[in-house]
Design a protein around this motif. Structure first.
Motif, mmCIF file in Angstrom:
data_model
loop_
_atom_site.group_PDB
_atom_site.id
_atom_site.type_symbol
_atom_site.label_atom_id
_atom_site.label_comp_id
_atom_site.label_asym_id
_atom_site.label_seq_id
_atom_site.Cartn_x
_atom_site.Cartn_y
_atom_site.Cartn_z
ATOM 1 N N THR A 1 68.060 43.139 -65.592
ATOM 2 C CA THR A 1 67.321 42.795 -64.368
ATOM 3 C C THR A 1 67.849 41.465 -63.820
ATOM 4 O O THR A 1 67.160 40.446 -63.860
ATOM 5 N N PRO A 2 69.064 41.472 -63.283
ATOM 6 C CA PRO A 2 69.629 40.220 -62.778
ATOM 7 C C PRO A 2 68.921 39.757 -61.511
ATOM 8 O O PRO A 2 68.382 40.562 -60.746
ATOM 9 N N VAL A 3 68.925 38.455 -61.310
ATOM 10 C CA VAL A 3 68.376 37.878 -60.087
ATOM 11 C C VAL A 3 69.451 37.016 -59.451
ATOM 12 O O VAL A 3 70.326 36.469 -60.128
ATOM 13 N N ALA A 4 69.403 36.913 -58.140
ATOM 14 C CA ALA A 4 70.362 36.085 -57.432
ATOM 15 C C ALA A 4 70.011 34.616 -57.608
ATOM 16 O O ALA A 4 68.845 34.222 -57.511
ATOM 17 N N GLY A 5 71.009 33.806 -57.894
ATOM 18 C CA GLY A 5 70.810 32.374 -58.021
ATOM 19 C C GLY A 5 70.567 31.945 -59.448
ATOM 20 O O GLY A 5 70.437 32.771 -60.354
ATOM 21 N N VAL B 1 84.730 31.770 -51.341
ATOM 22 C CA VAL B 1 85.639 32.842 -50.952
ATOM 23 C C VAL B 1 85.465 33.956 -51.965
ATOM 24 O O VAL B 1 85.453 33.699 -53.181
ATOM 25 N N ALA B 2 85.297 35.180 -51.494
ATOM 26 C CA ALA B 2 85.123 36.311 -52.405
ATOM 27 C C ALA B 2 85.591 37.577 -51.726
ATOM 28 O O ALA B 2 85.141 37.896 -50.638
ATOM 29 N N GLN B 3 86.484 38.284 -52.369
ATOM 30 C CA GLN B 3 86.882 39.599 -51.878
ATOM 31 C C GLN B 3 85.825 40.650 -52.231
ATOM 32 O O GLN B 3 85.814 41.734 -51.658
ATOM 33 N N GLY B 4 84.958 40.328 -53.170
ATOM 34 C CA GLY B 4 83.836 41.179 -53.527
ATOM 35 C C GLY B 4 82.527 40.466 -53.257
ATOM 36 O O GLY B 4 82.381 39.746 -52.267
ATOM 37 N N ASP B 5 81.573 40.625 -54.146
ATOM 38 C CA ASP B 5 80.256 40.009 -54.005
ATOM 39 C C ASP B 5 80.359 38.520 -54.338
ATOM 40 O O ASP B 5 80.792 38.158 -55.434
ATOM 41 N N PRO B 6 79.936 37.625 -53.441
ATOM 42 C CA PRO B 6 79.995 36.187 -53.728
ATOM 43 C C PRO B 6 78.792 35.661 -54.501
ATOM 44 O O PRO B 6 78.754 34.470 -54.842
ATOM 45 N N THR B 7 77.813 36.512 -54.804
ATOM 46 C CA THR B 7 76.532 36.054 -55.344
ATOM 47 C C THR B 7 76.641 35.571 -56.782
ATOM 48 O O THR B 7 77.254 36.224 -57.629
ATOM 49 N N PHE B 8 76.032 34.436 -57.048
ATOM 50 C CA PHE B 8 75.858 33.903 -58.396
ATOM 51 C C PHE B 8 74.573 34.506 -58.964
ATOM 52 O O PHE B 8 73.502 34.355 -58.387
ATOM 53 N N PHE B 9 74.691 35.225 -60.088
ATOM 54 C CA PHE B 9 73.549 35.917 -60.682
ATOM 55 C C PHE B 9 73.124 35.264 -61.993
ATOM 56 O O PHE B 9 73.925 34.626 -62.690
ATOM 57 N N PHE C 1 79.235 36.020 -62.085
ATOM 58 C CA PHE C 1 79.682 36.665 -60.859
ATOM 59 C C PHE C 1 80.164 38.063 -61.217
ATOM 60 O O PHE C 1 80.528 38.341 -62.364
ATOM 61 N N ARG C 2 80.204 38.936 -60.242
ATOM 62 C CA ARG C 2 80.695 40.286 -60.484
ATOM 63 C C ARG C 2 82.220 40.332 -60.341
ATOM 64 O O ARG C 2 82.799 39.653 -59.499
ATOM 65 N N VAL C 3 82.850 41.166 -61.161
ATOM 66 C CA VAL C 3 84.305 41.294 -61.169
ATOM 67 C C VAL C 3 84.828 42.058 -59.965
ATOM 68 O O VAL C 3 85.863 41.690 -59.392
ATOM 69 N N GLU C 4 84.164 43.128 -59.572
ATOM 70 C CA GLU C 4 84.734 44.091 -58.628
ATOM 71 C C GLU C 4 85.285 43.404 -57.385
ATOM 72 O O GLU C 4 84.580 42.713 -56.660
ATOM 73 N N ASP C 5 86.597 43.582 -57.156
ATOM 74 C CA ASP C 5 87.364 43.033 -56.031
ATOM 75 C C ASP C 5 87.575 41.529 -56.117
ATOM 76 O O ASP C 5 88.530 41.005 -55.530
ATOM 77 N N ASN C 6 86.727 40.796 -56.819
ATOM 78 C CA ASN C 6 86.931 39.360 -56.990
ATOM 79 C C ASN C 6 88.069 39.077 -57.967
ATOM 80 O O ASN C 6 88.834 38.119 -57.781
ATOM 81 N N LEU C 7 88.168 39.892 -59.009
ATOM 82 C CA LEU C 7 89.291 39.855 -59.937
ATOM 83 C C LEU C 7 89.979 41.209 -59.811
ATOM 84 O O LEU C 7 89.605 42.164 -60.488
ATOM 85 N N PRO C 8 90.952 41.334 -58.900
ATOM 86 C CA PRO C 8 91.559 42.645 -58.637
ATOM 87 C C PRO C 8 92.013 43.313 -59.927
ATOM 88 O O PRO C 8 92.659 42.692 -60.777
ATOM 89 N N PHE C 9 91.668 44.594 -60.060
ATOM 90 C CA PHE C 9 91.824 45.314 -61.328
ATOM 91 C C PHE C 9 92.570 46.619 -61.113
ATOM 92 O O PHE C 9 92.292 47.345 -60.155
ATOM 93 N N ILE D 1 81.916 38.147 -64.738
ATOM 94 C CA ILE D 1 82.517 36.874 -65.125
ATOM 95 C C ILE D 1 81.373 35.974 -65.578
ATOM 96 O O ILE D 1 80.690 35.355 -64.752
ATOM 97 N N PHE D 2 81.131 35.922 -66.883
ATOM 98 C CA PHE D 2 80.085 35.053 -67.403
ATOM 99 C C PHE D 2 80.553 33.598 -67.337
ATOM 100 O O PHE D 2 81.702 33.286 -67.657
ATOM 101 N N LEU D 3 79.622 32.707 -66.987
ATOM 102 C CA LEU D 3 79.899 31.277 -66.993
ATOM 103 C C LEU D 3 78.907 30.561 -67.897
ATOM 104 O O LEU D 3 77.704 30.817 -67.836
ATOM 105 N N GLY D 4 79.415 29.673 -68.732
ATOM 106 C CA GLY D 4 78.560 28.762 -69.480
ATOM 107 C C GLY D 4 77.742 29.387 -70.581
ATOM 108 O O GLY D 4 76.616 28.938 -70.833
#
Length: 299
Positions: free
Chosen positions: A70-74, A53-61, A105-113, A258-261
């Motif tokens: 130079t981010p890549v998807a996945g 579920v994502a109000q913004g971009d759901p892509t894991f980069f 993940f990207r913040v925009e709309d996923n973490l309402p600001f 949103i950095f993970l790990g």
């Protein structure tokens, strides 16, 4: 705070269908009553790396450095994969010490600001970790989660495991714009505890084979007053709060992530974001709902 950032400048079962823009698609919720309508982002890692579920971009980069040039998807590079079974419920992310890249993940709309010129900003972040900090983590600062645009000490929300403490201390850091909370840019490690917007937890429940629930709630950010407060919960119990600060966050949400790990080694599961500050009772209910091992989100 991993070294990398030194380089960067009885519950009611509710079944609903999320309304609104969700590029990852609608989903049914197995969440405590009232939480489903506040959910803006959820990544269970049961079906893949991207958000469910994502109000913004759901892509894991993934990217080579925290600069994210130079981010890549996945997922990209060694030290990260997804296990299909063995998560809190279903799949989970697995990090090892071989991981040297950044994942986000990207913040925009996923973490309402709401920026500094708005009426204030609040939200909640919930996720789960499974690790033994003493045996699995590398000898460095480790951030399971770090949310920022620029750097770990400049408008950032993070959890970390400290580097030199034994046992490792788990912390919540909520650092407003650097020029607001630390205008002299004093050395963070040299500051006395009273001058750090941090909640340290020395007696933690983390253990290998055990899922620990982490929740960060925050409110009254970007009001221009010193009434901002953020709270850290572990397994539904309040560990402390960062309060009395002017929590000014001057993000461009399209550039925040949103950095993970970061430096992390262990399992991570069920990242969820809500568009308001959950109450203590709601946090406890969410912990209890997850304790059964059943899914909190069902596609």
């Amino acid at each position: 705070m991993m070294e990398l950032r030194r380089l960067t400048s009885g519950l009611v079962l509710l079944v609903v269908v999320l309304a609104g823009p969700s590029r990852a698609g609608a989903a049914e919720q197995g969440l405590p009553e009232g939480l489903a309508t506040s959910l803006t982002f959820a990544a269970t890692f049961d079906q893949g790396f991207d958000a469910d579920v994502a109000q913004g971009d759901p892509t894991f980069f993934s990217a080579a450095t925290a600069a994210r040039e130079t981010p890549v998807a996945g997922p990209d590079g060694p030290g990260i994969d997804r296990i299909a079974e063995g998560g809190r419920s279903g799949g989970a992310l697995r990090f090892t010490q071989e991981n040297r890249r950044v994942h986000f993940f990207r913040v925009e709309d996923n973490l309402p600001f709401e920026g500094p010129d708005g009426d204030g900003w609040s939200g909640s972040i919930s996720y789960f970790l499974n690790l033994d900090p003493e045996s699995e983590l590398p000898p460095a600062y480790v951030d399971p989660i770090q949310i920022t645009q620029k750097a770990w000490n400049d408008a950032a929300i993070w959890n970390d495991f400290t580097k030199d403490d034994r046992p490792r201390v788990f912390r919540l850091g909520v650092l407003a714009d650097l020029k607001v909370w630390n205008p002299e840019n004093a050395d963070f490690d040299a500051l006395p505890p009273s001058e750090k917007p941090v909640v340290p937890v020395t007696d933690t429940p983390f253990a290998k084979g055990r899922w620990t629930h982490i929740v960060i709630t925050f409110d009254h950010f970007n009001t221009g007053r010193t009434d901002g407060e953020a709270r850290l919960y572990l397994d539904g119990e309040l560990q402390g709060a960062v309060s009395g600060w002017n929590q000014r966050f001057s993000w461009d949400p399209s550039q925040a992530v949103i950095f993970l790990g970061l430096g992390y080694a262990g399992l991570m599961d069920d990242l969820m974001i809500f568009d308001r500050s959950l109450s203590a009772d709601e946090v406890r209910q969410l912990t209890e709902a997850a304790a059964s091992g059943s899914p909190l989100l069902t596609p």
